[in-house]
Design an enzyme around this catalytic site. Structure first.
Site, PDB file in Angstrom:
ATOM      1  N   HIS A  32       0.658  -1.016   0.045  1.00  0.00           N
ATOM      2  CA  HIS A  32       0.309   0.444  -0.150  1.00  0.00           C
ATOM      3  C   HIS A  32       0.991   1.212  -0.294  1.00  0.00           C
ATOM      4  CE1 HIS A  32      -3.326   2.140  -0.347  1.00  0.00           C
ATOM      5  NE2 HIS A  32      -3.972   1.825   1.057  1.00  0.00           N
ATOM      6  N   ARG A  42      -3.689  11.717   1.863  1.00  0.00           N
ATOM      7  CA  ARG A  42      -3.968  11.031   1.018  1.00  0.00           C
ATOM      8  C   ARG A  42      -4.594  11.926  -0.092  1.00  0.00           C
ATOM      9  NH1 ARG A  42      -3.112   7.102  -0.291  1.00  0.00           N
ATOM     10  NH2 ARG A  42      -4.861   5.536   0.344  1.00  0.00           N
ATOM     11  N   SER A  74      -8.763  -7.187   7.479  1.00  0.00           N
ATOM     12  CA  SER A  74      -8.664  -6.244   6.170  1.00  0.00           C
ATOM     13  C   SER A  74      -9.954  -6.726   5.008  1.00  0.00           C
ATOM     14  CB  SER A  74      -7.309  -6.426   5.129  1.00  0.00           C
ATOM     15  OG  SER A  74      -6.529  -5.856   6.695  1.00  0.00           O
ATOM     16  N   MET A  75      -9.867  -6.720   4.230  1.00  0.00           N
ATOM     17  CA  MET A  75     -10.616  -6.534   2.983  1.00  0.00           C
ATOM     18  C   MET A  75     -10.392  -8.646   2.400  1.00  0.00           C
ATOM     19  SD  MET A  75     -11.251  -3.816   0.553  1.00  0.00           S
ATOM     20  CE  MET A  75      -9.305  -3.620   0.288  1.00  0.00           C
ATOM     21  N   GLN A  97       0.075   5.073   0.235  1.00  0.00           N
ATOM     22  CA  GLN A  97      -0.807   5.068   2.330  1.00  0.00           C
ATOM     23  C   GLN A  97       0.736   5.486   2.813  1.00  0.00           C
ATOM     24  OE1 GLN A  97      -3.824   5.540   4.492  1.00  0.00           O
ATOM     25  NE2 GLN A  97      -2.414   6.429   5.223  1.00  0.00           N
ATOM     26  N   CYS A 108      -5.084   4.305   9.306  1.00  0.00           N
ATOM     27  CA  CYS A 108      -5.248   5.441   8.022  1.00  0.00           C
ATOM     28  C   CYS A 108      -6.882   5.248   8.107  1.00  0.00           C
ATOM     29  CB  CYS A 108      -4.512   4.130   6.415  1.00  0.00           C
ATOM     30  SG  CYS A 108      -4.961   2.220   7.118  1.00  0.00           S
ATOM     31  N   LEU A 109      -7.230   4.713   8.726  1.00  0.00           N
ATOM     32  CA  LEU A 109      -9.115   4.828   8.704  1.00  0.00           C
ATOM     33  C   LEU A 109      -9.606   3.700   7.408  1.00  0.00           C
ATOM     34  CD1 LEU A 109      -9.491   9.342   8.933  1.00  0.00           C
ATOM     35  CD2 LEU A 109      -8.750   7.108  11.186  1.00  0.00           C
ATOM     36  N   ASP A 165      -3.967  -0.321  12.545  1.00  0.00           N
ATOM     37  CA  ASP A 165      -4.435  -0.252  11.345  1.00  0.00           C
ATOM     38  C   ASP A 165      -5.378  -1.022  10.986  1.00  0.00           C
ATOM     39  OD1 ASP A 165      -5.455  -0.440   9.043  1.00  0.00           O
ATOM     40  OD2 ASP A 165      -3.770  -0.851   8.046  1.00  0.00           O
ATOM     41  N   ASN A 211      -1.287  -4.763   4.422  1.00  0.00           N
ATOM     42  CA  ASN A 211      -0.271  -4.742   3.760  1.00  0.00           C
ATOM     43  C   ASN A 211       0.371  -3.001   4.162  1.00  0.00           C
ATOM     44  OD1 ASN A 211      -2.860  -2.659   3.746  1.00  0.00           O
ATOM     45  ND2 ASN A 211      -3.390  -3.531   1.719  1.00  0.00           N
TER      46      ASN A 211
END
Length: 237
Positions: A21, A200, A135-136, A24, A173-174, A131, A70
Site C-alpha cells: 500500500h 492522502r 482487512s478486505m 498510504q 489509516c482509517l 491499523d 499491506n
C-alpha cells in the site's frame, strides 16, 4: 496490477494491493515531515533545516502494533531506508507476520537492520501506528482475529506503561474501530489521523501531476506529433 504495470504504455499507480500500500506510506511520510518540528529535541542536529527553511525530520522510532497488513509491509521497506527504526508488535502466530515475499523485498533493499519484532513495541516510540485487524477479504476470519488480537489495542495505558515518548504522535489509516485504539489516544491532540487522511488527497494529486499531467503539459506544447512520447500520446488517446 503488477502484470498490467509491466505491459502498459501509460503509468499505472498502485493505490492498493493485498501485499502493498505505497500511497498510504507516502501520505504518512508527508504527515510526519509536516510535523518534524514536534519531534525536535535540544541537540544542534535537531535545528537542521531544508533549503526552504523547514525543519528536517530526524530519525524516529516508529512502533507498529497489530496485524501485518499491506500498510506495514510498505513501512518495512520504506522507513529503514530513511533512517527510521521500526518496532513491531503482532501476535506470535506466524500468520500475522510478514510473508516471505515481503521479507525478500526487505532484504533486497537492505532494511533488515532497522526492523525489530518485539513484545515491547512501543518502548521509546516517537510514533505509534495501528491499523485494521480485519482487512478486505478476511471478513470470514473476524471472530478468530478479534480473539487472536486481544491485547493488541493501543490504549493510553499501553503507551505510558510501555515506555513510549510522552509526546508521541499517533497514526491510523482509517476507518478506525474501537478495539484497535481507544478514544483517549485517537482523539488526543497528539493524534495526527485526520491530517494523515487529508494528505492522502494531496499525495495522490502529486502522483497524478508527476505521472499524467506533467506529460500532458509537454504534449500541449509540442508542434509535431512525432515529438510526443508514447506514454503521453497514449494518455491523450
Amino acid at each position: 496490477m503488477e502484470e498490467l504495470a509491466q505491459n502498459s504504455p501509460v503509468p499505472v499507480l498502485n493505490a492498493l494491493l493485498s501485499l502493498w500500500h505505497p500511497t498510504q506510506i507516502m501520505a504518512d511520510l508527508v504527515t510526519l515531515d509536516e510535523h518534524a518540528h514536534l519531534f525536535s529535541g535540544a541537540s544542534s542536529a535537531s535545528k537542521a533545516t531544508t533549503p526552504e527553511g523547514l525543519p528536517v525530520l530526524l530519525p524516529l522510532t516508529i512502533a507498529r502494533v497489530g496485524d501485518s497488513s499491506n500498510v506495514l509491509h510498505d513501512m518495512l521497506v520504506t522507513y529503514p531506508r530513511l533512517g527510521h527504526k521500526l518496532r513491531i508488535g503482532t501476535p506470535s502466530n506466524p500468520k500475522y507476520h510478514a510473508p516471505s515475499a515481503v521479507w525478500n523485498k526487505i532484504k533486497e533493499v537492505n532494511c533488515e537492520k532497522g526492523i525489530f519484532w518485539t513484545d515491547e513495541a512501543v518502548k521509546g516510540a516517537d510514533v505509534v501506528v495501528t491499523d485494521t485487524w480485519i482487512s478486505m477479504g478476511q471478513e470470514h476470519e473476524k471472530a478468530q482475529r478479534l480473539k487472536n488480537f486481544n491485547g493488541f489495542q493501543v490504549p493510553e495505558k499501553l503507551c505510558k506503561e510501555g515506555g513510549a515518548n510522552p509526546n508521541l504522535k499517533f497514526l491510523h489509516c482509517l476507518p478506525r474501530k474501537d478495539h484497535e485504539v481507544d478514544d483517549e489516544v485517537f482523539h488526543d491532540p497528539r493524534s495526527l489521523v485526520f491530517r494523515e487522511a487529508e494528505n492522502r488527497e494531496w499525495t495522490i494529486m502529486a502522483m497524478f501531476e508527476e505521472s499524467i499531467f506533467r506529460p500532458l503539459k509537454f504534449v500541449i506544447n509540442v508542434d509535431k506529433e512525432e515529438s510526443i512520447s508514447a506514454p503521453a500520446r497514449a494518455v491523450c488517446g
